[in-house]
Scaffold this active site. Structure first.
Site, PDB file in Angstrom:
ATOM      1  N   SER A 210       0.859  -1.180   0.000  1.00  0.00           N
ATOM      2  CA  SER A 210       0.000   0.000   0.000  1.00  0.00           C
ATOM      3  C   SER A 210       0.895   1.229   0.000  1.00  0.00           C
ATOM      4  O   SER A 210       1.945   1.250  -0.645  1.00  0.00           O
ATOM      5  CB  SER A 210      -0.922  -0.044   1.222  1.00  0.00           C
ATOM      6  OG  SER A 210      -1.818   1.032   1.216  1.00  0.00           O
ATOM      7  N   ARG A 378      -5.452   3.407  -0.586  1.00  0.00           N
ATOM      8  CA  ARG A 378      -6.680   3.457   0.206  1.00  0.00           C
ATOM      9  C   ARG A 378      -7.834   2.804  -0.544  1.00  0.00           C
ATOM     10  O   ARG A 378      -8.833   2.416   0.066  1.00  0.00           O
ATOM     11  CB  ARG A 378      -7.006   4.915   0.545  1.00  0.00           C
ATOM     12  CG  ARG A 378      -8.068   5.079   1.596  1.00  0.00           C
ATOM     13  CD  ARG A 378      -8.075   6.480   2.189  1.00  0.00           C
ATOM     14  NE  ARG A 378      -8.162   7.519   1.176  1.00  0.00           N
ATOM     15  CZ  ARG A 378      -8.093   8.824   1.445  1.00  0.00           C
ATOM     16  NH1 ARG A 378      -7.922   9.225   2.687  1.00  0.00           N
ATOM     17  NH2 ARG A 378      -8.181   9.708   0.491  1.00  0.00           N
ATOM     18  N   VAL A 500      -7.330   4.303  10.862  1.00  0.00           N
ATOM     19  CA  VAL A 500      -6.128   4.507  10.048  1.00  0.00           C
ATOM     20  C   VAL A 500      -6.474   4.919   8.624  1.00  0.00           C
ATOM     21  O   VAL A 500      -7.606   4.809   8.175  1.00  0.00           O
ATOM     22  CB  VAL A 500      -5.253   3.234  10.041  1.00  0.00           C
ATOM     23  CG1 VAL A 500      -4.841   2.868  11.453  1.00  0.00           C
ATOM     24  CG2 VAL A 500      -5.992   2.064   9.400  1.00  0.00           C
ATOM     25  N   GLU A 501      -5.442   5.386   7.914  1.00  0.00           N
ATOM     26  CA  GLU A 501      -5.552   5.868   6.527  1.00  0.00           C
ATOM     27  C   GLU A 501      -6.643   6.932   6.386  1.00  0.00           C
ATOM     28  O   GLU A 501      -7.428   6.921   5.438  1.00  0.00           O
ATOM     29  CB  GLU A 501      -5.785   4.707   5.556  1.00  0.00           C
ATOM     30  CG  GLU A 501      -4.557   3.824   5.399  1.00  0.00           C
ATOM     31  CD  GLU A 501      -4.653   2.842   4.252  1.00  0.00           C
ATOM     32  OE1 GLU A 501      -5.655   2.897   3.496  1.00  0.00           O
ATOM     33  OE2 GLU A 501      -3.740   2.022   4.099  1.00  0.00           O
ATOM     34  N   GLY A 502      -6.696   7.841   7.340  1.00  0.00           N
ATOM     35  CA  GLY A 502      -7.710   8.892   7.344  1.00  0.00           C
ATOM     36  C   GLY A 502      -8.853   8.498   8.256  1.00  0.00           C
ATOM     37  O   GLY A 502      -9.691   7.677   7.883  1.00  0.00           O
TER      38      GLY A 502
END
Length: 815
Positions: A210, A378, A500-502
């Site tokens: 990722s 994402r 996570v990831e925003g």
């Protein structure tokens, strides 16, 4: 005649607005209509004179550019320049990152469904399918999640080695560097399958593929960096991590305090140009075992060694973790998920300039690099993990609900249990549709920044609902931890995916619509660019053209929204083959027009304040999200050949999304500050009031039934997860018990009937079987079938227990 002519005139203008004809054509039709009324004396003289006055007052200023600019656009432009909210460099880079795809159609108010259906269905190559059937299957067999999470607190050494040896860390790396060069769909499918077995293992595999060093190197690295690192990353000789988040910069990652100063220093015995770094990071996955650290920091050049700018901006570098001064290795404990995650830091760590990703030419470009790579990563990682959880719960909990009995009835047949089962099935169907369509976009070369935010937010939230429903159905078997509990660790991991990831709150209220409104709208970004053009003459000309195209766009969506609302979109065209799903194409088109209209009105009336009206922005994000979810669900149904057995899943999912969309719209209209305008919008969009309701019970029954018995629909719904065959595994026990219990149901009914007629006494299990056999109600073969079903059912419903000293320190240490 006057009334008739006026009605015809209004109807024609309305039709032209819906068709989005050019302004000059619209004006020409208006003049012709008034001219015909004059020549044939169709209307009263007073009305005719008024019609000419209005027509000329509208047509001339709007079609004579110089007059139009002096009267309208040149007056609006200065006000717009004042009203435009200040935009930071990081915001500009975030807007520039990524591409617009199907989200642009949804913003248009007139989505082209035929175009969507022509998008090729994503498929796996033979090599990718072989990898899933071979190494991924073998890896799943090696994973004992209870042993990993409860006893080792890490993957076993042989699992780590298997992952490295089989290229799991190199799925996105091209073959010429020794990687697998898999498609986004294959990457997604691998993560999904592993996650159905172990969240810890899935996260370990998905992170290097990722947002991280490999992805950044592929797009921005120098040839020397690629040649050195990519072959080593592909086979696990290097374990990567990427450090962005710190104690004071979480969701607001652009405000990272970590800094580097351009300077000269000693490296390998020579004085070289480099950077002296100081940083503090946390929550870094794979950090404790990483050999190479990707680091984001703000770069400064106070001595102007590389240029005139002092504040250069966010920059990314790759740093071997054995570099003097790097502090790394400690671990966080994220909710019993034992994937490697921890902090790292450094003080006055000197690195050569050549360690910057992309070299000196890429300094200051780090934020754009991260935003573009995040759009792809994402789109895949967390959506895939979420779908894996949904499919696992669908298959296992659905079967459990058929196996488990209360009051001599499978619990799945109770209407109270039917409700969560329907939600589980339909949400999983929609989640997998979104996963597949979004991965397909990445494989087509898109970097769907807005859609990736939609997928991440909505799939992790729906996973939360699916797993919570599964916990409710499983009851006590879900809360007693142990090797038999297939859902407990998934439940514990939910907040990690949400965060996570925003973080989801941020993603919904600030990113999805805040970024989507500007990126996906056909005019907003262009108008902003024209208003900020340093060549004011050129900017004013462009702004004038864009402004009136934008006005026409809004008027058209208003006309379409009213027409589609009045008619409930009954005559809206749909793809030719659509039958049972026809209604959903029509309603999605209607709601797309409504969304485009309210989005335009909200932006034009609130301006920069909408950025701070996060509740309103969140509701607009919800509307856009539901439109995309419906689109993906319709495409999945089409791509899979429109199987009639799957229709209840599509209908339940789309009914639910339309209802949620409607409620977000109503919430938006209730809270728009300009109340008269909000009431007008409500009449235009919902002239007959509420149109959508939650899925009806009859549909929920059909959706729930899919999970309660083996079928092609159930297999399609849960395709791609790991289903063990060893009956020491809980899912294998459930699979075996499901078929065994169903096979025994007819015999069981014979015995229950014999109890009611008094032929055998009211007994249970083996005693009842023996009585039925003695009374001649069943034969030996039938007795064996029921006896095995009783044994298999009991085996499934049992839970783990432990010795009293299991949790003592010494005993755990020995384990």
């Amino acid at each position: 005649m006057t009334i008739i002519w006026l009605l015809i005139a209004v109807g024609v203008m309305w039709s032209l607005a819906m068709a989005r004809v050019a302004l000059w054509k619209w004006s020409a039709v208006l003049v012709v209509m008034v001219l015909l009324a004059t020549l044939f004396r169709l209307v009263d003289v007073v009305v005719l004179m008024l019609a000419w006055v209005v027509t000329l007052a509208v047509v001339i200023p709007l079609n004579v550019n110089s007059l139009r600019r002096s009267l309208i656009s040149d007056r609006i432009l200065p006000e717009l320049r004042k009203a435009l909210p200040p935009m930071s460099q990081t915001e500009k880079e975030a807007l520039d990152a990524g591409t617009v795809w199907w989200d642009g159609d949804l913003f248009s108010g007139r989505p082209d469904w035929e175009k969507m259906l022509r998008i090729p269905e994503p498929t796996l190559s033979p090599q990718e399918q072989a990898f899933l059937d071979g190494p991924v299957e073998e890896l799943c067999k090696m994973l004992d999640d209870w042993h990993i999470t409860e006893e080792r607190h890490d993957l076993p050494p042989e699992v780590w080695q298997f992952i490295k040896d089989n290229g799991f860390f190199g799925m996105i790396i091209p073959k010429k560097y020794g990687g697998l060069e898999f498609s986004a769909l294959a990457h997604s499918s691998v993560v999904m399958k592993i996650s159905s077995r172990s969240v810890t293992a899935a996260v370990t595999v998905m992170v290097p593929n990722s947002l991280g060093p490999a992805e950044l190197l592929l797009h921005y690295g120098t040839d020397a960096q690629k040649d050195h690192y990519l072959p080593r990353l592909a086979v696990g000789k290097e374990v990567p991590c990427f450090a962005l988040t710190g104690p004071t910069a979480g969701s607001d990652a652009a405000s990272i305090p970590d800094m580097g100063i351009v300077c000269k220093g000693q490296f390998e015995g020579q004085e070289v140009l480099g950077i002296r770094l100081t940083w503090e990071k946390r929550y870094i996955t794979l950090g404790p075992v990483a050999t190479v650290l990707g680091l984001a920091f703000k770069l400064y050049d106070p001595d102007h060694l590389i240029g005139t700018e002092e504040n250069i901006g966010i920059t990314c570098a790759l740093i071997p973790t054995n570099t003097p001064g790097v502090v790394i290795g400690n671990r966080h404990a994220p909710l019993s998920m034992v994937f490697m995650n921890g902090p790292n830091s450094g003080t006055d760590v000197f690195i050569p300039m050549e360690w910057v990703i992309g070299g000196q030419a890429r300094i200051g470009q780090g934020w754009r690099m991260l935003m573009e790579c995040l759009a792809a990563g994402r789109s895949i990682s967390l959506p895939s993990l979420s779908v894996g959880a949904g499919k696992l719960v669908s298959r296992a909990t659905g079967a459990y609900a058929r196996i488990r009995k209360q009051f001599n009835t499978p619990i799945g047949l109770f209407e109270g249990v039917e409700e969560p089962l329907a939600r589980i099935a339909a949400n999983t169907y929609m989640m997998d549709a979104v996963r597949t369509m979004t991965a397909g976009a990445v494989d087509l070369g898109e970097k769907p920044s807005v859609i990736s935010a939609i997928a991440k937010y909505n799939l992790t939230e729906r996973m939360r609902k699916v797993v919570n429903d599964g916990m409710d159905v499983q009851g006590g078997s879900a809360i007693c931890m142990g090797p038999r509990n297939f859902i407990g660790r998934v439940y514990q991991s939910i907040p990690i995916s949400i965060t996570v990831e925003g973080a989801n709150i941020l993603t919904r209220t600030m990113i999805t619509f805040g970024q989507g409104a500007i990126r996906c709208h056909p005019y907003i970004l262009k108008e902003m660019q024209a208003a900020q053009d340093k060549n004011e003459v050129r900017g004013a000309q462009q702004f004038d053209e864009l402004l009136f195209s934008h006005i026409g766009f809004t008027v058209s969506n208003g006309a379409r929204a009213l027409w589609l609302g009045l008619t409930n979109a009954r005559w809206q065209g749909v793809p030719d083959e659509a039958r049972g799903e026809r209604y959903y194409y029509q309603q999605a088109t209607r709601m797309s027009a409504a969304f485009a209209l309210v989005a335009d009105v909200a932006m034009s009336t609130l301006g920069g304040d909408l950025k701070r009206k996060e509740k309103l922005s969140g509701r607009l994000a919800d509307m856009l999200s539901q439109l995309y979810l419906i689109s993906a669900t319709l495409k999945r149904f089409h791509d899979q050949g429109r199987p009639a057995e799957d229709l209840p899943l599509l209908q339940w999912a789309c009914d639910d999304s339309l209802y949620q969309l409607q409620e977000s719209l109503r919430g938006l209209l209730r809270n728009l500050p300009l109340r008269p305008l909000a009431l007008a919008l409500k009449f235009i969009i919902m002239p007959w009031g509420k149109s959508y309701h939650m899925p009806v019970d009859r549909l929920g029954h059909k959706a729930a039934t899919v999970l309660l018995r083996p079928s092609a629909t159930r297999d399609r719904l849960t395709d791609g997860i790991f289903v063990p065959t060893d009956r020491n595994e809980q899912l294998a026990r459930i699979e075996y018990a499901l078929t065994t219990v169903i096979a025994a149901e007819e015999v069981d009914r014979m015995l229950r009937s014999a109890i009611k007629t008094g032929k055998v006494p009211k007994l249970k299990d083996d005693a009842l079987i023996d009585a039925g056999l003695a009374a001649g109600i069943i034969d030996q073969g039938e007795a064996d079938i029921v006896r095995e079903a009783v044994r298999a059912r009991r085996d499934v419903i049992m839970v783990d227990d432990f010795s009293p000293d299991y949790w003592s320190a010494n005993n755990r240490k020995e384990s």
